[in-house]
Structures are given as structure tokens and as C-alpha cells.
Design a protein around this motif. Structure first.
Motif, PDB file in Angstrom:
ATOM      1  N   ALA A 105      15.437 -17.163 -46.441  1.00  0.00           N
ATOM      2  CA  ALA A 105      16.191 -15.907 -46.349  1.00  0.00           C
ATOM      3  C   ALA A 105      17.538 -16.167 -45.682  1.00  0.00           C
ATOM      4  CB  ALA A 105      15.408 -14.887 -45.542  1.00  0.00           C
ATOM      5  N   LYS A 106      18.501 -15.267 -45.927  1.00  0.00           N
ATOM      6  CA  LYS A 106      19.822 -15.431 -45.305  1.00  0.00           C
ATOM      7  C   LYS A 106      19.727 -15.269 -43.799  1.00  0.00           C
ATOM      8  CE  LYS A 106      23.483 -14.764 -48.575  1.00  0.00           C
ATOM      9  NZ  LYS A 106      24.846 -14.296 -48.711  1.00  0.00           N
ATOM     10  N   CYS A 107      20.443 -16.121 -43.108  1.00  0.00           N
ATOM     11  CA  CYS A 107      20.472 -16.142 -41.648  1.00  0.00           C
ATOM     12  C   CYS A 107      21.775 -15.492 -41.187  1.00  0.00           C
ATOM     13  CB  CYS A 107      20.395 -17.595 -41.187  1.00  0.00           C
ATOM     14  SG  CYS A 107      20.672 -17.837 -39.443  1.00  0.00           S
ATOM     15  N   THR A 108      21.695 -14.620 -40.184  1.00  0.00           N
ATOM     16  CA  THR A 108      22.892 -13.992 -39.620  1.00  0.00           C
ATOM     17  C   THR A 108      23.494 -14.915 -38.577  1.00  0.00           C
ATOM     18  OG1 THR A 108      21.990 -11.783 -39.959  1.00  0.00           O
ATOM     19  CG2 THR A 108      23.768 -11.997 -38.350  1.00  0.00           C
ATOM     20  N   LEU A 135      19.334 -25.378 -40.577  1.00  0.00           N
ATOM     21  CA  LEU A 135      18.725 -24.307 -41.361  1.00  0.00           C
ATOM     22  C   LEU A 135      17.412 -24.751 -41.981  1.00  0.00           C
ATOM     23  CD1 LEU A 135      21.911 -22.872 -43.115  1.00  0.00           C
ATOM     24  CD2 LEU A 135      20.533 -21.728 -41.366  1.00  0.00           C
ATOM     25  N   ASP A 188      16.296 -16.972 -38.153  1.00  0.00           N
ATOM     26  CA  ASP A 188      16.713 -15.643 -38.602  1.00  0.00           C
ATOM     27  C   ASP A 188      18.141 -15.354 -38.148  1.00  0.00           C
ATOM     28  OD1 ASP A 188      14.078 -14.627 -39.615  1.00  0.00           O
ATOM     29  OD2 ASP A 188      13.522 -15.103 -37.550  1.00  0.00           O
ATOM     30  N   ASN A 232      31.549 -20.086 -44.265  1.00  0.00           N
ATOM     31  CA  ASN A 232      31.697 -19.381 -45.543  1.00  0.00           C
ATOM     32  C   ASN A 232      31.788 -20.319 -46.733  1.00  0.00           C
ATOM     33  OD1 ASN A 232      31.716 -16.551 -44.823  1.00  0.00           O
ATOM     34  ND2 ASN A 232      33.654 -16.950 -43.786  1.00  0.00           N
ATOM     35  N   LYS A 244      27.077 -20.517 -48.126  1.00  0.00           N
ATOM     36  CA  LYS A 244      27.116 -19.086 -48.474  1.00  0.00           C
ATOM     37  C   LYS A 244      25.747 -18.530 -48.893  1.00  0.00           C
ATOM     38  CE  LYS A 244      30.150 -15.723 -48.952  1.00  0.00           C
ATOM     39  NZ  LYS A 244      30.765 -15.138 -47.789  1.00  0.00           N
ATOM     40  N   PRO A 245      24.940 -19.290 -49.657  1.00  0.00           N
ATOM     41  CA  PRO A 245      23.624 -18.743 -50.035  1.00  0.00           C
ATOM     42  C   PRO A 245      22.661 -18.554 -48.858  1.00  0.00           C
ATOM     43  CG  PRO A 245      24.220 -20.600 -51.446  1.00  0.00           C
ATOM     44  CD  PRO A 245      25.209 -20.558 -50.332  1.00  0.00           C
ATOM     45  N   TYR A 246      22.925 -19.226 -47.731  1.00  0.00           N
ATOM     46  CA  TYR A 246      21.991 -19.225 -46.607  1.00  0.00           C
ATOM     47  C   TYR A 246      22.472 -18.434 -45.394  1.00  0.00           C
ATOM     48  CZ  TYR A 246      20.614 -23.251 -49.374  1.00  0.00           C
ATOM     49  OH  TYR A 246      20.266 -24.081 -50.411  1.00  0.00           O
ATOM     50  N   LEU A 247      23.784 -18.172 -45.307  1.00  0.00           N
ATOM     51  CA  LEU A 247      24.354 -17.560 -44.115  1.00  0.00           C
ATOM     52  C   LEU A 247      25.061 -16.250 -44.413  1.00  0.00           C
ATOM     53  CD1 LEU A 247      26.032 -20.612 -42.326  1.00  0.00           C
ATOM     54  CD2 LEU A 247      23.775 -19.646 -41.888  1.00  0.00           C
ATOM     55  N   ARG A 248      25.051 -15.373 -43.416  1.00  0.00           N
ATOM     56  CA  ARG A 248      25.814 -14.131 -43.444  1.00  0.00           C
ATOM     57  C   ARG A 248      26.509 -14.026 -42.086  1.00  0.00           C
ATOM     58  NH1 ARG A 248      21.542 -11.325 -42.746  1.00  0.00           N
ATOM     59  NH2 ARG A 248      20.999 -11.096 -44.908  1.00  0.00           N
TER      60      ARG A 248
END
Length: 197
Positions: free
Chosen positions: A2-5, A76, A82, A102, A107-111
């Protein structure tokens, strides 16, 4: 995965970044897997007993260039966090760090979550006068600016600092901390709770 913040907490040495991170981690009842990346060693030391009770991993990167795509990908994949909280000095190039975070590979893993700038108001005028090229990039991209140690200067000077910050950053929320080393007051602010998740 899932994307990690990823939240960035930036500021000069001794501005209160580590204290803010410690207060965030202490205040929140996180059930998340969290990695805290420290790009500098401040005065605040994290208590290992506290860290072990939560799901927190501390990583020390001596300088920002160690935070490259490959190293972050390894973190990651190994920890599957999370949330990542990165503590970095404003003297480092935040734009390069944001480029890495970025990047096409990450990009697919981080926000990118929040970019918080902690400012020691007792040194703000000197920093803006002598080191504006170091302080401005992180100040301008921050969505939360904490003016720390406001109890050590006059209310008039606090107001002047707020006006200065507002001219340099048109979108960031400014929080004034008047309590000596007390981030709890800041964290009780509803706006800050929404911004810091």
C-alpha cells in the motif's frame, strides 16, 4: 504494498524538530508501522523503551544524499511502513529530496503528506538576513510552519515574524508556540491534528 505517507519535518538545528516528532509519536496512538529518518542528530534522543512499545523504527542518514531512490525502496520493501517521518535540516536541499520522493520509481509506493517547518524565532531575522538561500526553499514549500520559542521574544516581534512568513509562504498554516519546549499545546490544536494525521 500500500502507499506509504511521507511527512517532512524541517528546520535549523535546535529549532525543535526532534521534540515535535517525539511529541507526535507520543501523542498519537499509532497502530501504524512508522519509520523515522533523522538526517541530523539533534539534542532530542528517542527513548528505545518507548520506541519498542510502538511500531517505530529509527534510521539515521548522515546527509540527504544518502536518501536516494534505491535506499528508500529497500526500506519500503523490508519494513512495509504505513508512514515515514523525515527530519531534515533546512540547510539541506529540500527540492532534491522532494524530487527523489516524487520520482517515477517511488511514486507508486509513496504519497507526500505534510511538510512542516519548525522555526526558532529567536534566530529567524539572522537566518533570513545571512542564510536566506538555505531557509527559503523549505519555508516556501511547507504547509505547516511552527514558530517556536515565541515566549523568548516580544509580541510585537512575533507579529512581525508572522507578517514576514506570510509574505514568503502564501499557503502554509502558521502556528505560534509560546510555551517553552511544550509541543503538546501545538498538537492539541485541531488544525495541526488534521495536518499531521
Amino acid at each position: 504494498m500500500a502507499k506509504c505517507t511521507v511527512d517532512l519535518i524541517t528546520g535549523f538545528l535546535d529549532a525543535g524538530k526532534s521534540s515535535l516528532i517525539k511529541s507526535i509519536l507520543n501523542k498519537k496512538n499509532y497502530r501504524e508501522e512508522i519509520i523515522v529518518i533523522q538526517c541530523e542528530n539533534g539534542k532530542e534522543i528517542f527513548d528505545l523503551g518507548f520506541i519498542n512499545k510502538k511500531r517505530i523504527t529509527i534510521k539515521d542518514f548522515s546527509i540527504n544524499y544518502e536518501m536516494n531512490v534505491e535506499r528508500i525502496l529497500r526500506l519500503l520493501r523490508f519494513y512495509d511502513p504505513d508512514r515515514i517521518i523525515i527530519e531534515c535540516s533546512v540547510g539541506k536541499d529540500i527540492n532534491n529530496l522532494l524530487e527523489v520522493l516524487n520520482s517515477r520509481e517511488l511514486k507508486p509506493y509513496l504519497r507526500i503528506g505534510n511538510i512542516t517547518n519548525v522555526i526558532d524565532v529567536t534566530t529567524l531575522n539572522i537566518l533570513l538576513k545571512n542564510m536566506s538561500t538555505a531557509i527559503l526553499p523549505s519555508l516556501q514549500v511547507s504547509n505547516l510552519i511552527i514558530l517556536n520559542k515565541c515566549n523568548k521574544i516580544s509580541e510585537k516581534l512575533v507579529d512581525e515574524h508572522i507578517v514576514t512568513i506570510e509574505t514568503l509562504n502564501l499557503h502554509g498554516h502558521i502556528i505560534v508556540n509560546r510555551s517553552k519546549n511544550d509541543m503538546e499545546n501545538i498538537l492539541d490544536n485541531g488544525l495541526v491534528n488534521r495536518l499531521l494525521g
